[in-house]
Design a protein around this motif. Structure first.
Motif, mmCIF file in Angstrom:
data_model
loop_
_atom_site.group_PDB
_atom_site.id
_atom_site.type_symbol
_atom_site.label_atom_id
_atom_site.label_comp_id
_atom_site.label_asym_id
_atom_site.label_seq_id
_atom_site.Cartn_x
_atom_site.Cartn_y
_atom_site.Cartn_z
ATOM 1 N N ILE A 53 30.313 37.940 4.196
ATOM 2 C CA ILE A 53 30.309 38.145 2.746
ATOM 3 C C ILE A 53 29.401 37.135 2.079
ATOM 4 C CG2 ILE A 53 31.732 37.979 0.673
ATOM 5 C CD1 ILE A 53 34.035 39.167 2.338
ATOM 6 N N ARG A 54 29.483 35.886 2.519
ATOM 7 C CA ARG A 54 28.635 34.836 1.939
ATOM 8 C C ARG A 54 27.160 35.150 2.167
ATOM 9 N NH1 ARG A 54 27.718 28.825 4.012
ATOM 10 N NH2 ARG A 54 26.553 28.078 2.242
ATOM 11 N N SER A 99 42.534 33.155 10.407
ATOM 12 C CA SER A 99 42.088 33.658 11.700
ATOM 13 C C SER A 99 40.572 33.593 11.827
ATOM 14 C CB SER A 99 42.559 35.102 11.886
ATOM 15 O OG SER A 99 41.881 35.932 10.971
ATOM 16 N N VAL A 100 40.105 33.726 13.052
ATOM 17 C CA VAL A 100 38.676 33.708 13.331
ATOM 18 C C VAL A 100 38.005 34.916 12.686
ATOM 19 C CG1 VAL A 100 36.953 33.815 15.183
ATOM 20 C CG2 VAL A 100 39.015 32.439 15.475
ATOM 21 N N GLU A 101 38.684 36.077 12.712
ATOM 22 C CA GLU A 101 38.130 37.276 12.105
ATOM 23 C C GLU A 101 37.915 37.078 10.608
ATOM 24 O OE1 GLU A 101 41.015 37.454 13.979
ATOM 25 O OE2 GLU A 101 40.099 38.189 15.817
ATOM 26 N N THR A 102 38.873 36.413 9.964
ATOM 27 C CA THR A 102 38.749 36.147 8.534
ATOM 28 C C THR A 102 37.578 35.212 8.256
ATOM 29 O OG1 THR A 102 41.129 36.423 8.269
ATOM 30 C CG2 THR A 102 39.968 35.326 6.491
ATOM 31 N N GLN A 103 37.399 34.205 9.096
ATOM 32 C CA GLN A 103 36.290 33.281 8.925
ATOM 33 C C GLN A 103 34.962 34.004 9.097
ATOM 34 O OE1 GLN A 103 36.926 30.041 11.634
ATOM 35 N NE2 GLN A 103 38.619 29.183 10.440
ATOM 36 N N MET A 104 34.880 34.887 10.102
ATOM 37 C CA MET A 104 33.645 35.632 10.329
ATOM 38 C C MET A 104 33.386 36.571 9.152
ATOM 39 S SD MET A 104 33.928 36.410 14.416
ATOM 40 C CE MET A 104 32.698 37.656 14.345
ATOM 41 N N SER A 105 34.428 37.213 8.659
ATOM 42 C CA SER A 105 34.271 38.106 7.522
ATOM 43 C C SER A 105 33.794 37.340 6.291
ATOM 44 C CB SER A 105 35.596 38.802 7.227
ATOM 45 O OG SER A 105 35.502 39.595 6.084
ATOM 46 N N ALA A 106 34.338 36.163 6.087
ATOM 47 C CA ALA A 106 33.923 35.336 4.953
ATOM 48 C C ALA A 106 32.464 34.932 5.094
ATOM 49 C CB ALA A 106 34.817 34.111 4.843
ATOM 50 N N ALA A 107 32.020 34.617 6.309
ATOM 51 C CA ALA A 107 30.621 34.245 6.531
ATOM 52 C C ALA A 107 29.695 35.431 6.255
ATOM 53 C CB ALA A 107 30.432 33.749 7.957
#
Length: 106
Positions: free
Chosen positions: A35-36, A25-33
């Motif tokens: 965290i990075r 999901s987009v939320e997961t991608q944003m969360s990963a960004a």
């Protein structure tokens, strides 16, 4: 058990315990960004701390002295070993005084 049986058992357990999602999901991608980005900033802080520790074991003094400041250095004169040949301690002290722009040595 044989090597093949162990490998098959571990592979089967791994496949059951870690299903792959059909899409991210987009939320997961944003969360990963996020965290990075936080990991990168933490690494920078750690690198800065390590470089300041490498600069000296008792603290860090910037090499450029701000205007209107006086730097006073205290030295244990007994540690200079003035009567020994070589005088490397005195030379090291003089280079430190010049490098840090020390105004007064006590």
């Amino acid at each position: 058990p044989t090597h093949a049986q162990l490998t098959q058992s571990v592979t089967a357990e791994y496949n059951v315990s870690s299903p792959t999602p059909p899409s991210v999901s987009v939320e997961t991608q944003m969360s990963a960004a996020e965290i990075r980005q936080s990991l990168q900033s933490e690494r920078k802080v750690i690198q800065d701390l390590l470089s300041s520790w490498d600069a000296g074991s008792f603290g860090f003094i910037p090499s450029e002295k701000p205007d209107g400041r006086i730097r006073i250095m205290f030295e244990n004169w007994n540690s200079l070993k003035l009567l020994q040949p070589g005088k490397r301690h005195v030379g090291r002290l003089n280079s430190l005084i010049n490098q840090l722009q020390i105004d007064c040595v006590a």
